[in-house]
Design an enzyme around this catalytic site. Structure first.
Site, mmCIF file in Angstrom:
data_model
loop_
_atom_site.group_PDB
_atom_site.id
_atom_site.type_symbol
_atom_site.label_atom_id
_atom_site.label_comp_id
_atom_site.label_asym_id
_atom_site.label_seq_id
_atom_site.Cartn_x
_atom_site.Cartn_y
_atom_site.Cartn_z
ATOM 1 N N LYS A 169 17.443 -92.174 -49.011
ATOM 2 C CA LYS A 169 17.331 -90.717 -48.975
ATOM 3 C C LYS A 169 15.876 -90.339 -49.209
ATOM 4 O O LYS A 169 15.384 -90.372 -50.324
ATOM 5 C CB LYS A 169 18.185 -90.026 -50.036
ATOM 6 C CG LYS A 169 18.249 -88.523 -49.759
ATOM 7 C CD LYS A 169 18.354 -87.660 -50.996
ATOM 8 C CE LYS A 169 17.063 -87.143 -51.539
ATOM 9 N NZ LYS A 169 16.265 -86.243 -50.704
ATOM 10 N N GLU A 244 10.960 -95.529 -60.979
ATOM 11 C CA GLU A 244 9.493 -95.421 -60.958
ATOM 12 C C GLU A 244 9.170 -93.942 -61.118
ATOM 13 O O GLU A 244 9.360 -93.162 -60.186
ATOM 14 C CB GLU A 244 8.938 -95.940 -59.616
ATOM 15 C CG GLU A 244 9.203 -97.391 -59.337
ATOM 16 C CD GLU A 244 8.391 -98.319 -60.223
ATOM 17 O OE1 GLU A 244 7.494 -97.841 -60.936
ATOM 18 O OE2 GLU A 244 8.662 -99.525 -60.207
ATOM 19 N N CYS A 278 1.296 -90.791 -58.745
ATOM 20 C CA CYS A 278 1.842 -91.119 -60.061
ATOM 21 C C CYS A 278 0.840 -91.915 -60.886
ATOM 22 O O CYS A 278 0.801 -91.817 -62.105
ATOM 23 C CB CYS A 278 3.129 -91.909 -59.906
ATOM 24 S SG CYS A 278 2.922 -93.354 -58.857
ATOM 25 N N GLU A 379 2.316 -83.933 -66.557
ATOM 26 C CA GLU A 379 1.862 -84.371 -65.240
ATOM 27 C C GLU A 379 1.647 -83.141 -64.363
ATOM 28 O O GLU A 379 2.582 -82.385 -64.106
ATOM 29 C CB GLU A 379 2.927 -85.283 -64.620
ATOM 30 C CG GLU A 379 2.477 -85.942 -63.355
ATOM 31 C CD GLU A 379 3.566 -86.820 -62.739
ATOM 32 O OE1 GLU A 379 4.721 -86.362 -62.636
ATOM 33 O OE2 GLU A 379 3.254 -87.957 -62.368
#
Ligand code: NAD
Length: 472
Positions: A169, A244, A278, A379
């Protein structure tokens, strides 16, 4: 206008059962460029059924057969590398510099998995018993928009090496990139049902993958918030999970480092993939006695060498944010930083001149930042770097580790042994010394809330296998 009205299930491009249509929007102009018809729960169930059926024979393929599939995939992707780069620039606004590197890394990643597979021990002896590592089953793969095809290649080449079948997906913002990638997998001639792609929304297709009892494992890349939802849902059918997740990675400049050489590299680490990475080194930790010198160099580097602009231009370092929503999020963090009392060294809110139509953010640096501020803890996922002064080496290590994340870190020093010693004390899954590098055979993954499990090489392959011990 682009129209994507097919998904890839059981070896064929088919019209989805789902009827919802989403607009495709260019991040450079914010104009509509096309439409995609996305899949739903029924499409996901069909894909899972195809993968379950294909698993019966694919799980029994030999090492040699799987290597042959990976080599075929590699040759198709080599031929279509330019298409994969161009569509990443077009759809996502990835800079040409970054997107072409991703295409080349995909080929290295497949080669590394072939090499890993060649030497991998699927049968081991422990004590007086035999341990067999067998493919875990059907894997659900859920990925984000920021390097979509790179993640697909890493995860799928590992699944193929293990003998697993998959349902992917992709992000609803990566459907054009996925289309090219699905064509590559189709051409690679894998048996029908081994690889399936279902475009769709997270809370529809992603949720079905999370709860479907015929999926044995989920490999997820994305935000920590969604990773937690998936892990909680997956536990009901005891799925294995590899997560992750996000990061807020420190770049530590030790006091013996050459600032003229290291600051430009540290800035590139911060603005990796336009800051939408990331692993971006978004917290720059510098000796407090050198703060003024660092500020002057950093400001000059950004103003003279970091071009924010059209991602197609080969000298652009920072392209647009993927969407208006992401643009607003980054701008909001710049406001928060100012309200928290951090000093803007360069950049700030508002679009750069001449780039008003797209989702462009100014390359921004805050200095005099305290690690407790939100801009140092959360973040941001945009081109925003924070400079944090530290007292001594111990203080630098403490600040680096004072985060809920632990994905990546960077250490810069004139003394490599010293850099290694500092790296040994950081809570991060990967640490680069004196530069930015990628190693396709070396584990990648996070400590703490940056995730669970590892990808790449032997460590990555073991995540797709289930050990079975036979005694006596
Ligand atoms: P996201 O978490 O919002 O979405 C990731 C994927 O999950 C998408 O395909 C989305 O549709 C799907 N999803 C959303 N809700 C879901 C649900 N309830 N159930 C199942 N699936 C669902 O992330 P994003 O905004 O697409 O990507 C950015 C994030 O990804 C950042 O936090 C970044 O750090 C992280 N990321 C991590 C890595 C890594 O390797 N650690 C790499 C790249 C990006």
């Amino acid at each position: 206008m682009t129209t994507i009205n097919k998904i890839y299930v059981n070896g064929e491009f088919v019209t989805p059962h789902g009827t919802q249509v989403l607009d495709l929007i260019s991040p450079v102009t914010n104009q509509k460029t096309g439409e995609v018809r996305i899949g739903d729960e029924v499409d996901t169930q069909n894909a899972v059924a195809a993968a379950k059926e294909a698993f019966k024979s694919f799980s029994k393929t030999t090492r040699k057969e799987r290597i042959a599939y990976l080599e075929k995939l590699q040759s198709v992707i080599t031929r279509r590398a330019n298409d994969l780069t161009d569509i990443m620039v077009e759809e996502y606004g990835g800079t040409f510099q970054f997107s072409s590197m991703v295409s080349q890394n995909m080929l290295k990643d497949i080669q590394a998995m072939i090499d890993t597979l060649k030497d991998f021990d699927f049968e081991r002896t422990t004590g007086t018993s035999k341990v067999f590592l067998q493919p875990v089953g059907v894997v659900g793969i859920i990925i984000p928009w920021n390097m979509s095809n790179g993640f697909i290649v890493t995860k799928l080449s590992t699944a193929i090496a293990a003998g697993c079948t998959v349902v992917v997906k992709p992000s609803e913002m990566s459907v054009q990139q996925t289309q090219v990638m699905a064509e590559c997998f189709h051409e690679a001639g894998l048996p029908k049902g081994v690889i399936n792609f279902v475009n769709g929304l997270g809370d529809v297709v992603g949720a079905e993958i999370t709860r479907n009892p015929d999926i044995s494992k989920i490999a997820f890349t994305g935000s920590t918030a969604v990773g937690k939802i998936i892990a909680k849902g997956a536990v009901d059918s005891m799925k294995r999970v590899t997560l992750e997740l996000g990061g807020k990675s420190p770049s530590i400049i030790l006091d013996d480092a050459n600032l003229q050489e290291t600051i430009p590299t540290a800035i590139l680490a911060a603005y990796l993939n336009s800051g939408q990475a990331c692993a971006a080194g978004t917290r720059l930790l510098v000796p407090e006695g050198k703060l003024e010198e660092v500020n002057a160099i950093a400001k000059a580097v950004v103003q003279n060498h970091i071009k924010v602009g059209n991602p197609k231009d080969t000298d652009t370092v920072v392209g647009p944010m993927v969407s208006k929503k992401q643009f607003d999020r980054v701008e909001n963090y710049i406001k928060i930083g100012t309200e928290e009392g951090a000093t803007i060294l360069t950049g700030g809110v508002g679009k750069p001149e001449g780039l008003e139509n797209g989702n462009f953010v100014k390359a921004t640096i805050f200095t005099n930042v305290k690690n407790s501020m939100r801009i140092a803890q959360e973040e941001i996922f945009g081109p925003v770097l924070v400079i944090i002064p530290y007292k001594d080496e111990e203080d630098a290590i403490a600040i680096a580790n004072d985060t809920t994340y632990g994905l990546h870190a960077y250490v810069f020093s004139a003394d490599k042994e010293r850099a290694y010693r500092v790296a040994g004390r950081l809570d991060a899954g990967r640490i680069c010394i004196n530069g930015l590098s990628h190693d396709s055979e070396t584990p990648f993954g996070g400590f703490k809330q940056s995730g669970i499990g590892r990808e790449y090489g032997v460590f990555g392959l073991e995540e797709y296998l289930e050990p079975k011990a036979i005694l006596g």
